[in-house]
Design an enzyme around this catalytic site. Structure first.
Site, PDB file in Angstrom:
ATOM      1  N   HIS A   1       0.833  -1.203   0.000  1.00  0.00           N
ATOM      2  CA  HIS A   1       0.000   0.000   0.000  1.00  0.00           C
ATOM      3  C   HIS A   1       0.869   1.255   0.000  1.00  0.00           C
ATOM      4  O   HIS A   1       1.873   1.331   0.707  1.00  0.00           O
ATOM      5  CB  HIS A   1      -0.887   0.031   1.250  1.00  0.00           C
ATOM      6  CG  HIS A   1      -2.090  -0.854   1.147  1.00  0.00           C
ATOM      7  ND1 HIS A   1      -3.116  -0.609   0.256  1.00  0.00           N
ATOM      8  CD2 HIS A   1      -2.444  -1.971   1.837  1.00  0.00           C
ATOM      9  CE1 HIS A   1      -4.048  -1.538   0.391  1.00  0.00           C
ATOM     10  NE2 HIS A   1      -3.673  -2.375   1.340  1.00  0.00           N
TER      11      HIS A   1
ATOM     12  N   CYS B   1      -0.513   0.697  -5.605  1.00  0.00           N
ATOM     13  CA  CYS B   1      -1.576   1.570  -6.088  1.00  0.00           C
ATOM     14  C   CYS B   1      -1.427   2.899  -5.352  1.00  0.00           C
ATOM     15  O   CYS B   1      -0.809   2.970  -4.295  1.00  0.00           O
ATOM     16  CB  CYS B   1      -2.955   0.974  -5.865  1.00  0.00           C
ATOM     17  SG  CYS B   1      -3.325   0.569  -4.156  1.00  0.00           S
TER      18      CYS B   1
ATOM     19  N   ARG C   1      -1.647   1.316 -11.506  1.00  0.00           N
ATOM     20  CA  ARG C   1      -0.617   0.818 -10.607  1.00  0.00           C
ATOM     21  C   ARG C   1       0.740   1.388 -11.029  1.00  0.00           C
ATOM     22  O   ARG C   1       1.034   1.491 -12.217  1.00  0.00           O
ATOM     23  CB  ARG C   1      -0.543  -0.721 -10.649  1.00  0.00           C
ATOM     24  CG  ARG C   1      -1.850  -1.421 -10.280  1.00  0.00           C
ATOM     25  CD  ARG C   1      -2.161  -1.283  -8.801  1.00  0.00           C
ATOM     26  NE  ARG C   1      -3.343  -2.048  -8.452  1.00  0.00           N
ATOM     27  CZ  ARG C   1      -4.580  -1.570  -8.463  1.00  0.00           C
ATOM     28  NH1 ARG C   1      -4.792  -0.310  -8.839  1.00  0.00           N
ATOM     29  NH2 ARG C   1      -5.594  -2.316  -8.105  1.00  0.00           N
TER      30      ARG C   1
END
Length: 231
Positions: free
Chosen positions: A130, A201, A210
């Site tokens: 993340h 992302c 992405r």
């Protein structure tokens, strides 16, 4: 002779129309929705980071302890840590690399695609993390530069990869799965190099884009056996 004070005339009470009641109810609903959205965003940006960082620290400690036990075995369990990731560009943090890239796994650290190569092996080691929320291990992904070093530590080795491009060089649709191939951009080819792919992302809410960087193995250092390590 006393003079009585006259009472002011009463104003006729206004009855609220159905439209007025509906508008009031709508206003209350919108306020509650707004408060709920603020709470959700606050939890995602701050709450998930606190929880995930605590969890990742525990996973890291458990992993290091397991390495000190010569009898411990790695299990193919989703969410189970397989190594530690260090990226000097990101600072001094050590983030656990866990098996799987589902939501639960990505909240526990950086996710490893189980169908990709293992760290140090010939082929393509593919990991994802993340950039926003859940510990944000790839928060500074776009700051990565060609030539940056990325370390992956396992039970037996420390593998160092050198990036081939910047963090802003490549933004692709999430369906572009060729980046996970053993030889990216050459589907079906037999791998001969030891590569690394890092994926992230960039947004809190759903996005189809992405950011991706590639790297190559430049160093493999064997660690001392666990029973000879200094406590």
């Amino acid at each position: 002779m006393s003079t009585a004070t006259a009472s002011p005339p009463r104003r006729p009470s206004r009855r609220r129309t159905p439209l007025g009641r509906a508008l009031t109810a709508l206003g209350v609903v919108l306020v509650l929705v707004g408060v709920g959205m603020l709470g959700y965003v606050g939890w995602q940006y701050f709450g998930t980071n606190i929880v995930s960082k605590q969890q990742q620290a525990e996973i890291r400690d458990d992993l290091v302890k397991s390495w000190a036990s010569p009898d411990a075995e790695e299990a193919d369990i989703p969410g189970r840590a397989i190594g530690l990731l260090r990226v000097p560009r990101f600072g001094d943090d050590e983030v656990p690399i866990v098996r799987g890239v589902d939501d639960r796994s990505l909240a526990r650290g950086v996710g490893w695609f189980p169908d990709s190569a293992r760290p140090g092996d010939v082929g393509n080691v593919a990991i994802a993390g993340h950039r926003v929320t859940h510990g944000e291990p790839f928060r500074d992904f776009l700051e990565l530069r060609k030539g940056d070093k990325v370390e992956i530590e396992t039970r037996t080795h420390i593998f160092t990869y050198r990036l081939r491009d910047d963090g802003t060089d490549r933004e692709l649709d999430f369906s572009e799965s060729w980046v996970l191939d053993p030889v990216p951009e050459r589907p079906g080819s037999k791998p001969t190099e030891r590569l690394l792919t890092m994926v992230t992302c960039s947004e809190l809410f759903h996005t189809d884009e992405r950011s991706v960087v590639f790297g190559e193995l430049v160093s493999s250092v064997a660690k001392e056996p666990a029973d000879t390590l200094t406590p």
